[in-house]
Design a protein around this motif. Sequence first.
Motif: not given
Length: 581
Positions: A163-188
């Motif tokens: 939900w946060m992604q569209d409100a962020l600038d490019r630097e924060a968006r890239l960091d947030n994208l990595r966090r989303i992917d990392a979180l989903l990789r931990t889900v069985p």
Amino acid sequence: MLRSASFLLALALISGCASVAVSPSAPVAGAAATPAARLAADGQHLEAARAYAAEAGSARGSARDRSWLYAADQYLLAGDPGAAAQALAQANARRLEGRDALLHDLLASELDVAAGRHAPALARLGQSRDAVPDRLKARWHAARAAAMEAAGRAFDAAGERAWMQDALDREARLDNLRRIDALLRTVPDPALAAGSAALPVGHPLYLYAGRALTQRGLPLPRPYDRSASAPGMQDLPPAERDGYRPPERLAALLPLTGPLGPAGQSVRDGLLAGYYGELRRRPELRFYDTAGPEGVRGALAQAHADGAQMIVGPLARDQVDALFSLPELDLPVVALNRGGIAPPPGSTTFALAPEDEGVAAAERLLDRGMRRILVVTQADENASRALGAFRERLRAGGGEIIAEVTVTDDNPDYVPALQQALAGARPDAVFQPLRAAQARLLASQMDTAGLDGVARVATSLILSGANLRMDVELDGIEYPELPWLLGLRGGMPDADSLGRSLPSAQGGGARLFAFGMDAWQLAAFADLLARDPAAQLRGATGELQVDGFGLVQRRPAWAVFSGGRSRPALDGALLPDAGTP
């Protein structure tokens, strides 16, 4: 403490976004703005906090409470949660209204998260998303995400970040994208499938969750929303029954001269091999050199002038970002790298990424019931990227890395480090993202280290420094490989035959040649891949599928060393070589 620091860093990134206000209830900068408000607007958070505290000292009633509230806000954004808590304690929440009251709850929750008190933080943040002012939404979601992650709710935390992604600038968006992917990789797998199916239509997490499902070879519970098609796609000639729908005029933007010239020429020749191998209607194909003085912008302008309907390329990562940043880009694109900017709707990005091999290696071991893994790696960027993806996919599948050993060039004796790391334990398998020389050294010491008979899986990095005479040491090691290089042609020209006649298809160029052949297929079937999330192409580099973000997901074939040579693993071919795609 580490989790608190991570949350405060995320908060600092959010506060730096131009689209996210840091003092939503404070007066806006201008003639009527107070000195404290002007400091806050300039991002001088510590100075603004002190100025608000000074204002509070001379204010009365609700004005005093608001000044302490804004001081607490600025202290927290400055990275001082202790001072923020003291300031917030001076603000009487009962005298605050509207957005100020919500900001008070948000600050209290952010302080709870920073202090590791996650349950009360979530209790404070239980209001409806629609009730949160737009200027506070990113921070509200960030606090909820941090609390949910700490509570072990990785899928829900990823949803808050989506939900946060569209409100962020490019630097924060890239960091947030990595966090989303990392979180989903931990889900069985079962939880990922169930959570994805439960997401309502239109939820922003579905694109991310769908990509994670596709990477794991799991089905999507429903198709992606493909309503936003690429400009110009509707003007292409009608599709044939199998989805083949190339444009009438195709432009390939590649570096044909300069330092990347040899790589660009290999991709070009592979694209031409696929192009001329197609017997049906083919587009007019023109090549544009992105190494020229006008770069990507000039190549795109010339392609426009020539009436191109679709773009393939460019090849360099920075040029992909440059192309996607151009306001005049109004054509669907098959970009041949992944940069920091997401492709526009209807366009795709395609890359031979080390992360793909790490995921493939983890899935291969998990499919075989091998869950306790020893990692042996070295200092290398590709190895590090592959290992990061391997680690997260293995964990999501219920596996674990029982030990990691990093080998170095100055110490060829690996046995002491292996024995110390294992401490008598025996792994189910070894994952070794190593170059050939280090892999040969490891192979010669496996028995001595007590690892005789343990399965070994590598990445294609093992081909770096290959030596046919010496590589018999590698027999039995499996690694992900391009099907075309293993003779699994699927109707494509033979790799060995082409290598004898085309310099661009020899040695390291063979991979880029295969990459170019698949670039042609992705262009010819771009419409099908955009419309149907289940559509796959049998490519020279693997099975190809496009996720909801326009990223091409690739599943490689598997090779095994035998007699010092790479051969198809008995169960490694993704599809039988039927002779046609």
